[in-house]
Motif scaffolding. Structure first.
Motif, mmCIF file in Angstrom:
data_model
loop_
_atom_site.group_PDB
_atom_site.id
_atom_site.type_symbol
_atom_site.label_atom_id
_atom_site.label_comp_id
_atom_site.label_asym_id
_atom_site.label_seq_id
_atom_site.Cartn_x
_atom_site.Cartn_y
_atom_site.Cartn_z
ATOM 1 N N LEU A 64 -7.146 -48.501 88.955
ATOM 2 C CA LEU A 64 -6.046 -49.346 88.663
ATOM 3 C C LEU A 64 -6.505 -50.458 88.041
ATOM 4 N N ALA A 65 -7.808 -50.938 88.785
ATOM 5 C CA ALA A 65 -8.453 -52.284 88.650
ATOM 6 C C ALA A 65 -8.590 -52.164 86.763
ATOM 7 N N ALA A 66 -9.461 -50.951 86.613
ATOM 8 C CA ALA A 66 -9.259 -51.012 84.650
ATOM 9 C C ALA A 66 -7.941 -51.335 84.028
ATOM 10 N N ALA A 67 -6.651 -50.399 84.202
ATOM 11 C CA ALA A 67 -5.696 -50.996 83.889
ATOM 12 C C ALA A 67 -5.339 -52.474 83.464
ATOM 13 N N ALA A 68 -5.488 -53.389 84.869
ATOM 14 C CA ALA A 68 -5.005 -54.776 85.414
ATOM 15 C C ALA A 68 -5.939 -55.395 84.299
ATOM 16 N N ARG A 69 -7.476 -55.142 83.798
ATOM 17 C CA ARG A 69 -7.907 -55.558 82.992
ATOM 18 C C ARG A 69 -7.545 -55.208 81.502
ATOM 19 N N ARG A 70 -7.169 -54.407 81.528
ATOM 20 C CA ARG A 70 -6.240 -53.501 79.903
ATOM 21 C C ARG A 70 -5.199 -54.454 79.811
ATOM 22 N N GLY A 71 -4.384 -54.848 80.908
ATOM 23 C CA GLY A 71 -2.874 -55.609 80.698
ATOM 24 C C GLY A 71 -3.330 -57.221 80.281
ATOM 25 N N LEU A 109 1.490 -39.946 68.839
ATOM 26 C CA LEU A 109 1.072 -38.682 67.936
ATOM 27 C C LEU A 109 0.654 -37.868 68.788
ATOM 28 N N GLY A 110 1.196 -37.106 69.485
ATOM 29 C CA GLY A 110 0.942 -36.731 71.035
ATOM 30 C C GLY A 110 -0.499 -36.639 71.653
ATOM 31 N N LEU A 111 -1.200 -38.248 71.886
ATOM 32 C CA LEU A 111 -2.621 -38.428 72.412
ATOM 33 C C LEU A 111 -1.772 -39.263 73.543
ATOM 34 N N ALA A 112 -2.232 -38.771 74.642
ATOM 35 C CA ALA A 112 -2.022 -39.702 76.177
ATOM 36 C C ALA A 112 -3.129 -41.638 75.589
ATOM 37 N N ARG A 113 -2.239 -41.995 75.884
ATOM 38 C CA ARG A 113 -2.788 -43.671 76.029
ATOM 39 C C ARG A 113 -3.582 -43.527 77.774
ATOM 40 N N ALA A 114 -4.240 -44.460 77.775
ATOM 41 C CA ALA A 114 -4.585 -45.147 79.242
ATOM 42 C C ALA A 114 -3.307 -46.032 79.757
ATOM 43 N N PRO A 115 -2.779 -45.877 80.980
ATOM 44 C CA PRO A 115 -2.128 -46.837 81.758
ATOM 45 C C PRO A 115 -2.958 -48.442 81.275
ATOM 46 N N ARG A 116 -1.474 -49.802 81.765
ATOM 47 C CA ARG A 116 -1.881 -50.467 81.993
ATOM 48 C C ARG A 116 -1.016 -51.057 82.849
ATOM 49 N N ILE A 117 -1.998 -52.773 83.338
ATOM 50 C CA ILE A 117 -0.798 -53.309 84.267
ATOM 51 C C ILE A 117 -0.386 -54.463 83.814
ATOM 52 N N VAL A 118 0.896 -54.721 83.892
ATOM 53 C CA VAL A 118 1.273 -55.989 82.980
ATOM 54 C C VAL A 118 1.770 -57.060 84.468
ATOM 55 N N ARG A 119 2.042 -58.111 83.495
ATOM 56 C CA ARG A 119 2.073 -59.246 84.324
ATOM 57 C C ARG A 119 3.785 -59.135 84.644
ATOM 58 N N ARG A 120 3.633 -59.313 86.045
ATOM 59 C CA ARG A 120 5.377 -59.897 86.526
ATOM 60 C C ARG A 120 5.828 -60.918 87.097
ATOM 61 N N GLY A 121 4.681 -61.822 87.013
ATOM 62 C CA GLY A 121 4.653 -63.374 87.417
ATOM 63 C C GLY A 121 4.057 -63.238 88.344
ATOM 64 N N SER A 122 3.928 -64.381 89.666
ATOM 65 C CA SER A 122 2.712 -64.399 90.526
ATOM 66 C C SER A 122 3.262 -64.895 92.111
ATOM 67 N N ALA A 123 2.999 -65.088 93.000
ATOM 68 C CA ALA A 123 3.396 -64.911 93.971
ATOM 69 C C ALA A 123 2.133 -65.919 95.364
ATOM 70 N N TRP A 124 2.969 -66.475 95.912
ATOM 71 C CA TRP A 124 1.611 -67.081 96.858
ATOM 72 C C TRP A 124 1.715 -65.808 98.127
ATOM 73 N N HIS A 125 0.176 -65.260 98.731
ATOM 74 C CA HIS A 125 0.291 -64.532 99.335
ATOM 75 C C HIS A 125 -0.136 -64.418 100.587
ATOM 76 N N LEU A 126 1.441 -64.448 100.949
ATOM 77 C CA LEU A 126 1.209 -64.517 102.863
ATOM 78 C C LEU A 126 1.487 -63.470 103.906
ATOM 79 N N GLY A 127 0.286 -63.356 104.215
ATOM 80 C CA GLY A 127 -0.099 -62.059 104.260
ATOM 81 C C GLY A 127 0.524 -60.654 104.639
ATOM 82 N N VAL A 128 1.852 -60.088 105.157
ATOM 83 C CA VAL A 128 2.373 -59.058 104.894
ATOM 84 C C VAL A 128 3.401 -59.326 103.461
ATOM 85 N N LEU A 129 3.576 -60.501 102.978
ATOM 86 C CA LEU A 129 4.327 -61.475 102.176
ATOM 87 C C LEU A 129 3.988 -61.466 101.021
#
Length: 171
Positions: A87-94, A32-52
């Motif tokens: 960005l942290a708040a967008a993740a929480r909203r997501g 309705l013409g109003l901007a909504r706050a962005p959000r971060i949505v889940r796209r899976g999971s991964a093992w964090h191995l440094g730069v990979l």
């Protein structure tokens, strides 16, 4: 007989290790013409191995890493701090849990193909890079920082998997 894929070997060792969330920043359409706050949505999971980041079927280059948290009014001395808090708040909203680690801005790597230069032709340089993965002298290496040297992929994965499975005290 072919040599085992180092990524498959790492996945096998990491089967019971904790994973971290992958997310994607979505800018919602106006309502309705109003901007909504962005959000971060889940796209899976991964093992964090440094730069990979290693998923069940892909290898990714890390992007930004944030922890989800509720939005709060704060005074910031730097615009970068404000952006990270947004960005942290967008993740929480997501839908991410408070304090959950989320990777955003990651990109899929192709360990089997070197990067192409700007013209689309294969580069003639001695080391061809696909993000942090680099082909040099017929072997695959990892460049762990933009100014860092090259580390052989197998030893890099062995070290990072070891750190994930048995982190140092206090980590």
């Amino acid at each position: 007989m072919t040599a085992p894929d180092p990524f498959d070997a790492a996945r096998a060792r990491l089967a019971a290790a904790p994973r971290e969330a992958l997310g994607e920043l979505l800018a919602p359409r106006r309502l309705l013409g109003l901007a909504r706050a962005p959000r971060i949505v889940r796209r899976g999971s991964a093992w964090h191995l440094g730069v990979l980041l290693l998923t069940d079927d892909a290898v990714l280059a890390t992007g930004d890493i944030i922890r989800a948290r509720q939005q709060a009014r704060r005074g910031y001395t730097a615009e970068s701090q404000r952006r990270r808090a947004e960005l942290a708040a967008a993740a929480r909203r997501g839908g991410f849990a408070e304090g959950e680690t989320v990777h955003i801005g990651w990109r899929v790597l192709d360990p089997a193909a070197p990067a192409a230069d700007d013209t689309g032709a294969a580069s003639a340089r001695p080391a061809e890079a696909s993000g942090p993965l680099v082909f040099a002298d017929g072997s695959l290496f990892v460049r762990w920082s933009t100014t860092g040297g090259l580390v052989p992929l197998e030893s890099y994965l062995a070290e990072r998997v070891g750190l994930l499975l048995d982190p140092p005290a206090g980590a």
